[in-house]
Design a protein around this motif. Structure first.
Motif, mmCIF file in Angstrom:
data_model
loop_
_atom_site.group_PDB
_atom_site.id
_atom_site.type_symbol
_atom_site.label_atom_id
_atom_site.label_comp_id
_atom_site.label_asym_id
_atom_site.label_seq_id
_atom_site.Cartn_x
_atom_site.Cartn_y
_atom_site.Cartn_z
ATOM 1 N N SER A 185 1.179 -1.224 -0.122
ATOM 2 C CA SER A 185 -0.310 0.424 0.048
ATOM 3 C C SER A 185 0.385 0.918 0.565
ATOM 4 N N ILE A 186 -0.088 2.128 -0.791
ATOM 5 C CA ILE A 186 0.688 3.658 -0.479
ATOM 6 C C ILE A 186 -0.159 4.765 0.434
ATOM 7 N N GLY A 187 1.505 5.754 0.173
ATOM 8 C CA GLY A 187 0.123 7.271 1.396
ATOM 9 C C GLY A 187 0.426 7.881 0.451
ATOM 10 N N LEU A 188 -0.926 8.721 -0.963
ATOM 11 C CA LEU A 188 -0.004 9.623 -1.087
ATOM 12 C C LEU A 188 -1.206 10.777 -0.775
ATOM 13 N N ARG A 189 0.358 11.752 -0.316
ATOM 14 C CA ARG A 189 -0.503 12.874 0.951
ATOM 15 C C ARG A 189 0.243 14.540 -0.467
ATOM 16 N N THR A 190 -0.354 15.641 -1.214
ATOM 17 C CA THR A 190 -0.523 16.749 -1.328
ATOM 18 C C THR A 190 -0.133 18.390 -0.930
ATOM 19 N N PHE A 191 0.710 19.178 -1.211
ATOM 20 C CA PHE A 191 0.085 20.379 -0.603
ATOM 21 C C PHE A 191 0.231 20.952 -1.732
ATOM 22 N N THR A 192 -0.847 21.619 -2.554
ATOM 23 C CA THR A 192 -0.667 22.350 -3.365
ATOM 24 C C THR A 192 -1.070 23.618 -3.286
ATOM 25 N N THR A 193 -0.004 24.711 -3.277
ATOM 26 C CA THR A 193 -0.235 26.001 -3.407
ATOM 27 C C THR A 193 0.313 26.770 -4.714
ATOM 28 N N TRP A 194 -0.652 28.326 -4.639
ATOM 29 C CA TRP A 194 -0.581 28.692 -6.155
ATOM 30 C C TRP A 194 -1.073 30.589 -5.644
ATOM 31 N N THR A 195 -0.164 31.096 -5.996
ATOM 32 C CA THR A 195 -0.621 32.660 -6.025
ATOM 33 C C THR A 195 0.313 33.220 -4.744
ATOM 34 N N LEU A 196 0.934 34.528 -3.972
ATOM 35 C CA LEU A 196 2.029 34.411 -3.581
ATOM 36 C C LEU A 196 1.026 34.440 -2.331
ATOM 37 N N ASN A 197 -0.399 34.983 -1.847
ATOM 38 C CA ASN A 197 -0.811 34.939 -0.370
ATOM 39 C C ASN A 197 -0.867 34.022 0.337
#
Length: 755
Positions: free
Chosen positions: A579-591
């Motif tokens: 099994s695999i645990g995929l974790r994401t942290f997505t960012t956009w723009t500067l604020n």
């Protein structure tokens, strides 16, 4: 096919492709009633003239300010008796019997918008959405023809300023964005236990004391504010500030509905004027949030409402009526005497008496009363409009009684709930509510006749701000879900399309960036909990917003802002042993805009059975159990209420309130061609599904909050299928199983389901 037919086919295909490509430029929310793509586009010059007549001049000034402020243009407004045809932008006032209707024609040389009052303004909002959001790009507007009008007259959004105060500028920005999406009713929740926010000249302590509850709580003179994530924000609006906000809203064709809570949720008023509080003949000391139903209270509230009515020009006044602790009245000498005098049988009839007295006063001032659905208890006031929040039952009952209704039900219309997995989102009330759940909501229940459905005025999204301390957080919680309210209340029911709306919604983020508006970011597509029998995980992570970056791990550990960021798209291709645990942290723009997502990928072994297709029959076998038992494991030896065979949708059987329907399914999936397949469920709340006794879909998860799918490489053969779920109205028309080849079309159940 001969050459001539072949040529016609090619030309037709090309035309259809070009039409689809042209219409793909239009991501207007809410979806117009009619939109036809034209040929070419208009380029808006820096010094373009906006031609108006006397009636549309204020809207022309609004558009001028928008273009000049956001794009650095130098447009001018000219007032004409008859607007010249060559004027680049023409705003024409024309009579219409449909409030808010408009037409818009964009050609390579001009834009013409026609409508009556609000209609021209709404046409301008559609025009704004056709503009590019890149300030440096040429302002090209795609040629088109639009004819549009709203489905419902009430398209609402609330704002609770009692728990946390919001400034005039913050309220104006909230109204601004509402107006951009043709929402037209701003429900301003001005009083509650945690604060009184409106100046009342006759009773100055309401703001001198009642607006400063946080201050007095810190001094130990008021109870500690419960449910707040901090100590709250004190403040109130002067009458001049309220007049300013009303004028601002009127210029954007938004009506403000003021709410003055009574008889419950009145602690701030009672703290300022203790005589208002419900008396207790036992002498017990406890928190008092209920108004005492005596003459002092009625005179007080009539005085307050008189000043409110003088401020707000709209037809309605909201008086709350929700969550009243009516049992407190049974200890009040005033209430007990009232019950004897008026022959009231119980505390609910005291509530009805209270509401009806306030209604009579409002009617004397040519205003109509709005209240939450608790005002049905004890008898509904004759002219009251009901806001149905505790689900739909109150609204349905009121509509059947021929009362007007605004649908605002839990969970769909409550935006203080998180928008995804609760562990990954800001703290909120109630289970998650996604934009898909909001969009799928239908205000006119199937339980209503056509005549009864006419009493549904529309729908409204609500936000309660115990957990929302500032404007940036507020914007995050309300949008993009408010866009779904905009479309479901404006666009024809027949025009609703979840996938198209999702695409259009993602195209709004350029506008949010232009407006410096902190809407919650969209999710990465395809981050699903996966069960698979494949030996490698191959996944491409795409994102709809240019410039976004992602930090991710496949070891189950959540990355953060300090982790290494990479641009989209991201290709993941790794061995899969367990099994695999995929974790994401997505960012956009500067604020510091970001979202987090998780997905768990589990590897299983799936084998075909030894059953031969020739010995099996079409369809899937099912059993229905009518029971009080909520644990399906305990039904193993029970006799089913009904058995049958289906091609996917098991008939829903209504049961009494204390009973439930359990459905068990059993059969096989017949695979004719070896390939990669994707198996999902169309249920909003997932069933349990097993292939070869391996659980591939877990029960009880919301498909939009925690999507699940099985990615299986299946050889030609027959695979055992089983499952169970609780049948109710929510899933009676939903699809239990969806099977398709990966990257291909859905398969028809009648061809692959056997038993």
């Amino acid at each position: 096919m001969n050459k001539q037919s072949s040529l016609k086919y090619i030309l037709l295909s090309a035309m259809l492709f070009l039409t689809a490509a042209a219409e793909a430029q239009f991501h207007i929310i809410p979806q117009p009633v009619s939109l036809k793509a034209g040929s070419g586009s208009m380029v808006l010059s820096k010094a373009a003239v906006i031609g108006v007549n006397k009636e549309t001049e204020p809207i022309g000034r609004y558009l001028q300010e928008y273009l000049n402020q956001n794009y650095g243009l130098a447009t001018t407004v000219k007032v004409y008796g008859q607007i010249p045809a060559k004027t680049p932008i023409r705003l024409n006032n024309v009579w219409s019997n449909q409030e808010g209707a408009y037409t818009m024609h964009v050609s390579p040389v001009s834009v013409s918008i026609s409508g009556n009052g609000a209609g021209v303004f709404y046409g301008v909002q559609s025009l704004i959405q056709l503009l590019p959001t890149d300030k440096g790009a040429p302002l090209k507007i795609a040629a088109c023809a639009i004819a549009d009008q709203p489905r419902f007259g009430w398209r609402g959004l609330s704002l609770d300023v009692s728990r946390h105060f919001f400034t005039v500028d913050e309220v104006k920005k909230y109204i601004d964005v509402m107006a951009h999406y043709k929402l037209n009713t701003f429900h301003w929740h001005l009083t509650d236990d945690e604060g009184w926010r409106i100046q009342i000249d006759k009773y100055p302590r309401l703001t001198e004391v009642g607006s400063k509850i946080s201050y007095y709580a810190k001094r130990g003179e008021f109870r500690k504010l419960d449910n707040l994530i901090d100590d709250g924000r004190d403040g109130f609006y002067t009458k001049d500030e309220i007049r300013d906000v009303i004028k601002y809203a009127q210029d954007r064709f938004v009506t403000i509905l003021p709410e003055i809570e009574m008889p419950g949720h009145s602690e701030a008023a009672i703290f300022a004027y203790p005589q208002l509080g419900c008396q207790d003949s036992t002498g017990a000391k406890h928190r008092v949030r209920m108004l005492d139903p005596g003459e002092y209270t009625f005179k007080f509230m009539e005085d307050v409402l008189t000043e409110v009515i003088e401020l707000f020009p709209n037809q309605y006044v909201h008086i709350g009526g929700d969550e009243a602790e009516m049992v407190d009245w049974l200890k009040s000498p005033t209430a007990v005497a009232l019950m004897k005098r008026e022959h009231l049988k119980n505390e609910k009839e005291v509530q009805s008496y209270f509401i009806k007295r306030i209604e009579k006063f409002l009617l004397s001032k040519n205003k109509r009363l709005v209240g939450w659905d608790e005002i049905l208890q004890g008898g509904l006031a004759e002219s009251a409009t009901v806001m149905s929040w505790q689900g739909e039952a109150g609204g349905i009952a009121a509509a059947k009684m021929r009362h007007h209704v605004v649908m605002t039900p839990l969970p769909y219309m409550y935006f203080d709930a998180p928008q995804a997995n609760e562990e990954l989102e800001p703290i909120g009330w109630n289970p998650p509510v996604t934009w898909q759940m909001v969009y799928n909501y239908e205000p006119q229940s199937k339980e209503l006749t056509a005549a009864e459905a006419e009493y549904i005025l529309g729908a409204q999204g609500n936000i309660w701000n115990e957990k929302i301390p500032n404007a940036q957080h507020l914007q995050y919680m309300v949008y993009p879900r408010a866009l779904a309210v905009a479309e479901l209340t404006w666009s024809p029911k027949s025009e609703k399309n979840l996938d198209r709306f999702g695409w259009k919604m993602k195209n709004q983020y350029g506008l949010f960036k232009l407006w410096n508006f902190n809407a919650r970011l969209p999710d990465i597509d395809g981050i699903d909990n996966i069960v698979t029998n494949k030996t490698r995980l191959k996944l491409v992570m795409n994102y709809p917003l240019n410039g976004a970056k992602v930090r991710y791990n496949i070891n189950g550990k959540m990355p953060d802002a300090n982790s290494t960021a990479v641009p989209f798209p991201v290709n993941i291709n790794v061995p899969l042993k367990d099994s695999i645990g995929l974790r994401t942290f997505t960012t956009w723009t500067l604020n510091d805009q970001h979202i987090r997502q998780t997905a768990n990928i589990k590897r299983v072994s799936i084998k075909p059975t030894h059953e031969k297709p020739a010995s099996l029959k079409p369809g899937m076998a099912y059993e229905i159990f009518k029971t009080r038992e909520r644990d399906i494991a305990k039904l193993e030896n029970e006799k089913p209420f009904e058995t049958g065979v289906t091609n996917l949708i098991v008939p829903f059987k209504p049961v009494a309130e204390e009973y439930i329907n359990w459905v068990k399914i059993k059969g096989f999936i017949k695979i004719d061609k070896e390939a990669d397949y994707e198996l999902t469920s169309g249920f909003e709340v997932s069933p349990a599904l097993f292939v070869d006794n391996e659980e591939v879909i877990k029960p009880g998860f919301n498909t939009y909050v925690e999507p699940q799918k099985a990615l299986l490489h299946l050889k030609k053969g027959v695979y055992a299928l089983s499952g169970h779920y609780m049948a109710d109205k929510a899933n009676e028309n939903q699809t239990l199983i969806e099977l398709k080849t990966v990257g291909g079309d859905k398969l028809y159940p009648k061809f692959y389901l056997i038993h």
